[in-house]
Design a protein around this motif. Sequence first.
Motif, PDB file in Angstrom:
ATOM      1  N   ARG A 252       0.732  -1.141   0.071  1.00 43.44           N
ATOM      2  CA  ARG A 252       0.080  -0.020  -0.073  1.00 43.44           C
ATOM      3  C   ARG A 252       0.847   1.196  -0.100  1.00 43.44           C
ATOM      4  NH1 ARG A 252      -3.925   1.114   5.075  1.00 43.44           N
ATOM      5  NH2 ARG A 252      -1.768   1.504   5.964  1.00 43.44           N
ATOM      6  N   ASP A 282     -10.943   2.039   1.656  1.00 45.60           N
ATOM      7  CA  ASP A 282     -10.811   3.354   1.314  1.00 45.60           C
ATOM      8  C   ASP A 282      -9.397   3.910   2.062  1.00 45.60           C
ATOM      9  OD1 ASP A 282     -13.000   3.680   0.451  1.00 45.60           O
ATOM     10  OD2 ASP A 282     -14.027   4.634   2.207  1.00 45.60           O
ATOM     11  N   ASP A 283      -8.813   3.129   2.955  1.00 47.23           N
ATOM     12  CA  ASP A 283      -7.517   3.725   3.524  1.00 47.23           C
ATOM     13  C   ASP A 283      -6.365   3.341   2.377  1.00 47.23           C
ATOM     14  OD1 ASP A 283      -6.179   5.213   5.601  1.00 47.23           O
ATOM     15  OD2 ASP A 283      -5.132   3.081   6.015  1.00 47.23           O
ATOM     16  N   TRP A 284      -6.599   2.160   1.801  1.00 53.26           N
ATOM     17  CA  TRP A 284      -5.671   1.957   0.627  1.00 53.26           C
ATOM     18  C   TRP A 284      -5.622   2.881  -0.279  1.00 53.26           C
ATOM     19  CZ3 TRP A 284      -5.793   0.726  -4.739  1.00 53.26           C
ATOM     20  CH2 TRP A 284      -4.601   0.015  -4.946  1.00 53.26           C
ATOM     21  N   ARG A 286      -6.797   6.290  -0.120  1.00 51.33           N
ATOM     22  CA  ARG A 286      -6.310   7.315   0.481  1.00 51.33           C
ATOM     23  C   ARG A 286      -4.470   7.266   0.162  1.00 51.33           C
ATOM     24  NH1 ARG A 286      -9.556   5.745   4.951  1.00 51.33           N
ATOM     25  NH2 ARG A 286     -11.613   7.013   4.714  1.00 51.33           N
ATOM     26  N   ARG A 291      -1.512  10.098  -0.295  1.00 53.10           N
ATOM     27  CA  ARG A 291      -0.479  10.263   0.504  1.00 53.10           C
ATOM     28  C   ARG A 291       0.848  10.044  -0.191  1.00 53.10           C
ATOM     29  NH1 ARG A 291      -3.724   7.220   4.339  1.00 53.10           N
ATOM     30  NH2 ARG A 291      -2.458   5.402   4.308  1.00 53.10           N
TER      31      ARG A 291
END
Length: 298
Positions: A252, A282-284, A286, A291
């Motif tokens: 990721r 969703d964090d992947w 983001r 990021r």
Amino acid sequence: MPASDTTPGPATDDDVPAYLDALGVPGLADIHVHFLPERMLQKVWEYFDHATQHYGAAWPIHYRTDTEDRLRVLRRMGLKAIPALTYPHKAGMAAWLNDWNREFAAQHPDVIHCGTLYAEPEAGEYVPAALAAGARLFKVHVQVGGFDPDDPVLDPAWAALEAAGVPVVIHAGSRPLAGAHTGPEPIAAVLSRFPRLAFVIAHMGMPEYSAFADLVEQYENVHLDTTMFATGYLDGPDRWPSGYVRRLSALRERIVLGSDFPNIPYAYARQLVGLAGLGLGDDWMRAVIWRNGTRLMG
């Protein structure tokens, strides 16, 4: 099945800002965007006009508009810093492309000052010069350039880029067209001598997905960019190695958004839809669309 926390991707380009709001990210950090001198851009588009002959499939340029309109499109979708990647197809081009890149970035405050290189003795001079002038992102196209990235003539350039920590988006995979020097082996050879180079492997290294992912795991500064991956145009799940999506979950922090804008045969949103459709959460997303690119491009 998609993870329960996976927000569906945007249906259209107009929906991209709302999608970013839903994820809670301030924008897109796309590392693979092209702007070129006008005459060169027209030549590139002319090549794609004959894509059926070159690739066996049509490749209509979706964003075939003028420079200012293309900049507006990207800003509207949320790019806070816009790469202007260029690449030479023969010797003697890279130095003047670097001059053009410097001038183009100076004219547009949100455009990233980019650079490029070719396998020629002069690279040992114009790459450090571009870095000294403020270039903070490079592009190299192995297939179009037709040169070996492991050519010793490039050692001074690679050394300068490694020392500067500047990322290099490098198209080294063998799709859509293989070249004499495409594939993971030449990149592995370069990294064996310059192990801290910040290579960003364009198009996830398609179709040599596993071998390029191996290099990401072996070298701490190597990343993959998502350009055209999971869009269903050049690839699809039937072409991915077994377990590849699970592997991407673990990688990721080393995957960064790329699009190939404007030279894509579909709307930009399709790239985001494809990535969200991997179902990695969703964090992947983001990390990948914001990021990681923000960190790499500063």
